[in-house]
Write an enzyme that holds these catalytic residues in place. Structure first.
Site, PDB file in Angstrom:
ATOM      1  CG  ASP A 101      39.225  41.948  35.056  1.00  0.00           C
ATOM      2  OD1 ASP A 101      39.809  43.027  35.295  1.00  0.00           O
ATOM      3  OD2 ASP A 101      39.672  41.127  34.259  1.00  0.00           O
ATOM      4  CG  HIS A 102      40.822  46.648  39.029  1.00  0.00           C
ATOM      5  ND1 HIS A 102      41.738  45.635  39.049  1.00  0.00           N
ATOM      6  CD2 HIS A 102      41.522  47.766  38.740  1.00  0.00           C
ATOM      7  CE1 HIS A 102      42.941  46.131  38.782  1.00  0.00           C
ATOM      8  NE2 HIS A 102      42.840  47.421  38.599  1.00  0.00           N
ATOM      9  CG  HIS A 144      43.601  43.061  34.786  1.00  0.00           C
ATOM     10  ND1 HIS A 144      42.412  42.864  35.432  1.00  0.00           N
ATOM     11  CD2 HIS A 144      44.521  43.239  35.772  1.00  0.00           C
ATOM     12  CE1 HIS A 144      42.603  42.918  36.747  1.00  0.00           C
ATOM     13  NE2 HIS A 144      43.875  43.134  36.975  1.00  0.00           N
TER      14      HIS A 144
END
Ligand code: BG6
Length: 509
Positions: free
Chosen positions: A185-186, A248
């Site tokens: 999950d950047h 996010h």
């Protein structure tokens, strides 16, 4: 910061080496790690793709990607050449067992040349439909068997609902051990997101008031100015809830709401985050319309440019029901957060690219000052600016200079750029380095993913059951549909304007 210990010798195999993610994110991140001397001294990048191209064509494509997307600007010729010497392209049919035999031989030859077992990372930069084929082939070729040295990285979307995510987890876990799986999950790799942990747990000041007694509510806004761009085909099946909220925004919520971890151990932190997800009050089907709002952008203006409506974007149906905006209200049912609302909103084609968390504190219990002293009384508020203008701001009341007692709100502000000067690494740099080090703290564990899907399942179901009659219901360049204002206004509150947008409004025209 100067590297302390570099990871041990590593082979990174990228599946989808000719794709967009590799060019825009992965290789620029690897190149920056190389420049900053964080990559192992002995490393190799094997690129696999179904597309036929020569080694030179591949390297040129990657070089252009670095020139365009690297935070450090255009590559220097000599430095690029020495980096490119570690790159190796192979055209491969992902369903063909022979390709994996060849890959295995190459990894073995590379390890032998380096004189020991190298770490080996399989990075799946491919569409979800290919994951199963590749994972099964890796298993059959016994490339997953060495639990210590082999790791696999998967990108989002991780499933499209709870059932598909659980099936994907089962399939992965049949071939790799959970300790070998790194689900990206950047957002978790962003410096400011990581700083939430530092801010909360490396300082004694805020934790004692970080609960329902002092906090009125929390807002998380992740606004994007861009539209759906060239990703219409993907987005039509995703929508903002799947694309942004399930991952996010819920991860940010976890960092804000979690209990203090006992140690900085990956599982300890992930356990504390899962506790938050498990405590989120389930949404009843009958409540969906009351706690969740969806929207889709129509035509409008962004920074003086006329922009299309979502339904006119490439690969989007003219009567599409995909939401490009979502706003939801959640409660975390535990001792710390009982009855404190968490308002989350995200959308494309909003007026600004701005991700911010607002912690709105309760008003003082007793107002000692006469009403005439208070010009603009506002309770304390903490703003965590994730992007842009990364930093933290605290608003409090101050006396205005002068002979009379007049109060007004002022802000105490910490700005990353001013305090630390150095530019922060990109999220993908941090995450790739962590995979090389074998540190899974910033990655999603199977149960985190599944619990996050359970949280949003009632909304997905509720929305899927009813075709939105009012789409498009917000103008590009606005803060979303009217109903999102009502969602929060019905509780006597309003959305707070992200800093960049507020600054832009206050700029003299
Ligand atoms: C991705 C979403 O995960 O995050 C995109 O799929 C979105 O739709 C992007 O644009 C936003 O990331 P960032 O880092 O630009 O805020």
């Amino acid at each position: 910061m100067e590297p302390t210990t570099r990871p041990q010798a590593t082979v990174i195999t990228i599946f989808g080496a000719a794709g967009d993610l590799t060019r825009r994110k992965l290789v620029p991140a690897l190149y920056n790690l190389f420049l900053d001397k964080w990559l192992p001294e002995r490393f190799a990048v094997f690129g696999l793709d179904v597309k036929e191209m020569s080694q030179d064509e591949w390297c040129l494509r990657l070089r252009q990607g670095v020139d365009e997307f690297s935070r450090q600007g255009k590559a220097d010729d000599a430095q690029w050449q020495s980096f490119a010497a570690h790159l190796d392209f192979m055209a491969a049919d992902f369903g063909d067992a022979a390709a994996y035999t060849r890959l295995g031989e190459q990894i073995a030859a590379q390890s032998k040349e380096w004189g020991g077992e190298a770490n080996c990372i399989f990075y799946l930069a491919i569409p979800p439909s290919l994951i199963e084929t590749i994972v099964r082939q890796l298993g059959q070729a016994k490339l997953s068997h060495d639990r210590e040295h082999r790791r696999i990285v998967t990108e989002k979307p991780f499933g499209r609902d709870l059932d598909s995510a659980s099936a994907l987890n089962r399939m992965l876990i049949a071939v790799f051990d959970e300790s070998q799986i790194y689900r990206i999950d950047h957002y978790l790799g962003k410096e400011t997101v990581q700083n939430i942990l530092a801010f909360r747990f490396a300082n004694a000041l805020f934790e004692p008031i970080w609960d329902r007694r002092y906090i009125d509510h929390v807002q998380i806004t992740v606004g994007e100015q861009v539209g759906v761009e060239h990703r219409g085909a993907y987005y039509e099946h995703a929508g903002a809830l799947r694309d942004m909220v399930q991952n996010h925004l819920l991860q940010i919520l976890c960092l804000i709401a979690m209990e203090p971890p006992v140690s900085f151990n990956a599982d300890e932190i992930r356990n504390k985050k899962v506790d938050v997800l498990c405590a989120i009050r389930p949404i009843l089907p009958s409540e969906v319309h009351h706690v969740a709002v969806r929207g889709q952008y129509g035509r409008g203006w962004i920074e003086g440019q006329r922009v299309n409506r979502y339904r006119d974007e490439p690969d989007v149906a003219p009567d599409s029901s995909a939401e490009t905006f979502a706003a939801i209200k959640l409660f975390v049912d535990n001792w710390r957060w009982q009855d404190v609302p968490f308002y989350l909103r995200t959308g494309k084609r909003l007026p600004a690219r701005a991700s911010e968390v607002f912690i709105q504190f309760r008003p003082v219990p007793h107002q000692s000052f006469p009403p005439s002293a208070v010009v603009d009384w506002q309770p304390n508020r903490l703003v965590i600016r994730i992007q842009p203008k990364e930093g933290i701001g605290l608003r409090f009341q101050a006396k205005q200079p002068g002979q009379t007692m007049h109060l007004s709100p002022v802000e105490m502000s910490f700005c990353y750029q001013d305090s630390f000067k150095a530019s922060a690494p990109e999220a993908y740099e941090t995450l790739l380095l962590d995979v090389m080090r074998g540190d899974a703290t910033l990655f999603m564990r199977a149960d985190q993913i599944e619990t996050a899907w359970s949280v949003i399942t009632p909304i997905l179901d509720g929305w899927e059951a009813v075709t939105p009659a009012d789409f498009p219901n917000y103008q590009a360049g606005s803060w979303g549909p009217e109903a999102a204002e009502v969602l929060i206004a019905q509780d006597g509150r309003s959305w707070l304007m992200p800093t960049v947008a507020a600054d832009a409004e206050n700029e003299p025209s």
